[in-house]
Design a protein around this motif. Structure first.
Motif, PDB file in Angstrom:
ATOM      1  N   ILE A 117     -35.632   8.619  72.753  1.00 29.23           N
ATOM      2  CA  ILE A 117     -36.161   9.319  71.803  1.00 29.23           C
ATOM      3  C   ILE A 117     -36.110   9.214  70.500  1.00 29.23           C
ATOM      4  CG2 ILE A 117     -35.992  11.488  73.326  1.00 29.23           C
ATOM      5  CD1 ILE A 117     -33.904  12.503  71.408  1.00 29.23           C
ATOM      6  N   ILE A 118     -37.039   9.657  69.471  1.00 26.46           N
ATOM      7  CA  ILE A 118     -36.871   9.443  67.922  1.00 26.46           C
ATOM      8  C   ILE A 118     -36.635  10.839  67.445  1.00 26.46           C
ATOM      9  CG2 ILE A 118     -37.892   8.937  65.862  1.00 26.46           C
ATOM     10  CD1 ILE A 118     -39.282   6.687  67.113  1.00 26.46           C
ATOM     11  N   PRO A 119     -35.160  11.093  67.159  1.00 29.88           N
ATOM     12  CA  PRO A 119     -34.939  12.353  66.481  1.00 29.88           C
ATOM     13  C   PRO A 119     -35.928  12.410  65.197  1.00 29.88           C
ATOM     14  CG  PRO A 119     -32.844  11.197  67.038  1.00 29.88           C
ATOM     15  CD  PRO A 119     -34.030  10.105  67.221  1.00 29.88           C
ATOM     16  N   LEU A 120     -36.587  13.699  65.116  1.00 33.79           N
ATOM     17  CA  LEU A 120     -37.681  13.757  64.263  1.00 33.79           C
ATOM     18  C   LEU A 120     -36.672  14.222  62.809  1.00 33.79           C
ATOM     19  CD1 LEU A 120     -40.203  15.729  65.966  1.00 33.79           C
ATOM     20  CD2 LEU A 120     -40.490  13.578  65.026  1.00 33.79           C
ATOM     21  N   ASP A 121     -35.477  14.555  62.559  1.00 35.28           N
ATOM     22  CA  ASP A 121     -34.608  14.846  61.708  1.00 35.28           C
ATOM     23  C   ASP A 121     -33.802  13.561  61.182  1.00 35.28           C
ATOM     24  OD1 ASP A 121     -32.904  14.918  63.756  1.00 35.28           O
ATOM     25  OD2 ASP A 121     -32.153  16.761  63.349  1.00 35.28           O
ATOM     26  N   ASP A 122     -33.870  12.631  61.900  1.00 30.18           N
ATOM     27  CA  ASP A 122     -33.134  11.148  61.741  1.00 30.18           C
ATOM     28  C   ASP A 122     -34.074   9.885  61.785  1.00 30.18           C
ATOM     29  OD1 ASP A 122     -30.890   9.949  60.921  1.00 30.18           O
ATOM     30  OD2 ASP A 122     -30.268   9.875  62.857  1.00 30.18           O
ATOM     31  N   ALA A 170     -44.519  17.938  60.085  1.00 30.17           N
ATOM     32  CA  ALA A 170     -45.318  19.173  59.399  1.00 30.17           C
ATOM     33  C   ALA A 170     -45.915  20.227  60.521  1.00 30.17           C
ATOM     34  CB  ALA A 170     -46.860  18.723  58.799  1.00 30.17           C
ATOM     35  N   ARG A 171     -46.224  19.808  61.728  1.00 33.71           N
ATOM     36  CA  ARG A 171     -46.804  20.828  62.843  1.00 33.71           C
ATOM     37  C   ARG A 171     -45.618  21.672  63.439  1.00 33.71           C
ATOM     38  NH1 ARG A 171     -52.452  19.470  63.378  1.00 33.71           N
ATOM     39  NH2 ARG A 171     -52.671  18.901  61.145  1.00 33.71           N
ATOM     40  N   GLY A 172     -44.456  21.274  63.213  1.00 34.66           N
ATOM     41  CA  GLY A 172     -43.265  22.083  63.919  1.00 34.66           C
ATOM     42  C   GLY A 172     -42.911  21.441  65.342  1.00 34.66           C
ATOM     43  N   SER A 201     -43.965  21.697  72.343  1.00 36.08           N
ATOM     44  CA  SER A 201     -43.573  21.105  70.961  1.00 36.08           C
ATOM     45  C   SER A 201     -43.169  19.808  71.091  1.00 36.08           C
ATOM     46  CB  SER A 201     -42.740  22.009  70.191  1.00 36.08           C
ATOM     47  OG  SER A 201     -41.420  22.200  71.067  1.00 36.08           O
ATOM     48  N   ALA A 202     -43.637  18.853  72.091  1.00 38.82           N
ATOM     49  CA  ALA A 202     -43.291  17.822  72.549  1.00 38.82           C
ATOM     50  C   ALA A 202     -44.395  16.695  72.357  1.00 38.82           C
ATOM     51  CB  ALA A 202     -42.489  17.638  73.872  1.00 38.82           C
TER      52      ALA A 202
END
Length: 204
Positions: free
Chosen positions: A46-51, A161-163, A133-134
């Motif tokens: 996975i790629i952490p969206l916050d990192d 941006a889309r959550g 949301s995946a």
């Protein structure tokens, strides 16, 4: 990696979406092999969206805006590019069955492409599947330096941006790790996936 084989006629678009919702995805041994099999990795990329990491050199390139970035305007062309042989990838797993199934998912609003255009020519891109949301990244290709990398950066920006909560890369590579990709154990991934699937389906 665990996988069980299933002939393509048994796999419908609806079954494919259900498989994604429980952590399975299909692959083929080669582009010439008509059969598909399910894959369920013990370690999931996975790629952490916050990192998410962007190198200084890539950030500089992006500021120059070398390509026109578009979304969902040439989905099947992106799949074709991902399936085509390349110097570093003489063969791929994207066969005719995969292309047909994901083209149908695209028509259903569950498969999407990010495209890099140079004038009237598509020079790179990526595609994947959205559910809840995946977002499940499938493959990418590049015909110009950094084209697929820039598409990935724009994908992450759009998902944030889309959550969206989960960006699944299936496996990790050194290339993806440079962007912050990590391996997570199956049990942890299943919890992350369940939370993302439980949320309303987000617009890509």
């Amino acid at each position: 990696m665990k996988g069980t084989r299933s002939r393509q006629p048994d796999i419908t678009p609806d079954l494919l979406l259900r498989a994604y919702s429980i952590g399975l995805f299909p692959m083929a041994d080669s582009a010439d092999d008509p059969e598909l099999f399910w894959v369920e990795p013990e370690l999931r990329g996975i790629i952490p969206l916050d990192d998410f990491h962007i190198s200084k050199s890539l950030a500089k390139t992006i500021r120059r805006a070398p390509f026109d970035i578009r979304y969902d305007t040439a989905f099947e062309e992106v799949m074709k590019g991902c399936a085509a042989p390349a110097p570093d990838r003489p063969t791929t797993w994207i066969n005719a069955s995969i292309r047909s199934l994901y083209a149908t998912l695209h028509g259903m609003g569950h498969a999407h492409s990010v495209e890099a255009w140079d004038g009237g020519e598509i020079v790179g891109g990526l595609y994947g599947v959205s559910l809840g949301s995946a977002f499940f990244g499938e493959s990418m290709f590049s015909r110009r330096t950094d084209a697929s990398k820039i598409c990935l950066v724009h994908l992450v920006e759009r998902l944030r941006a889309r959550g969206f909560k989960l960006l699944d890369t299936q496996f990790t590579t050194e290339h993806l790790k440079s962007f912050g990709a990590i391996d997570v154990p199956k049990a942890r991934y299943e919890k992350m996936l369940a939370r993302a699937i439980a949320s309303p389906h987000l617009k890509f």
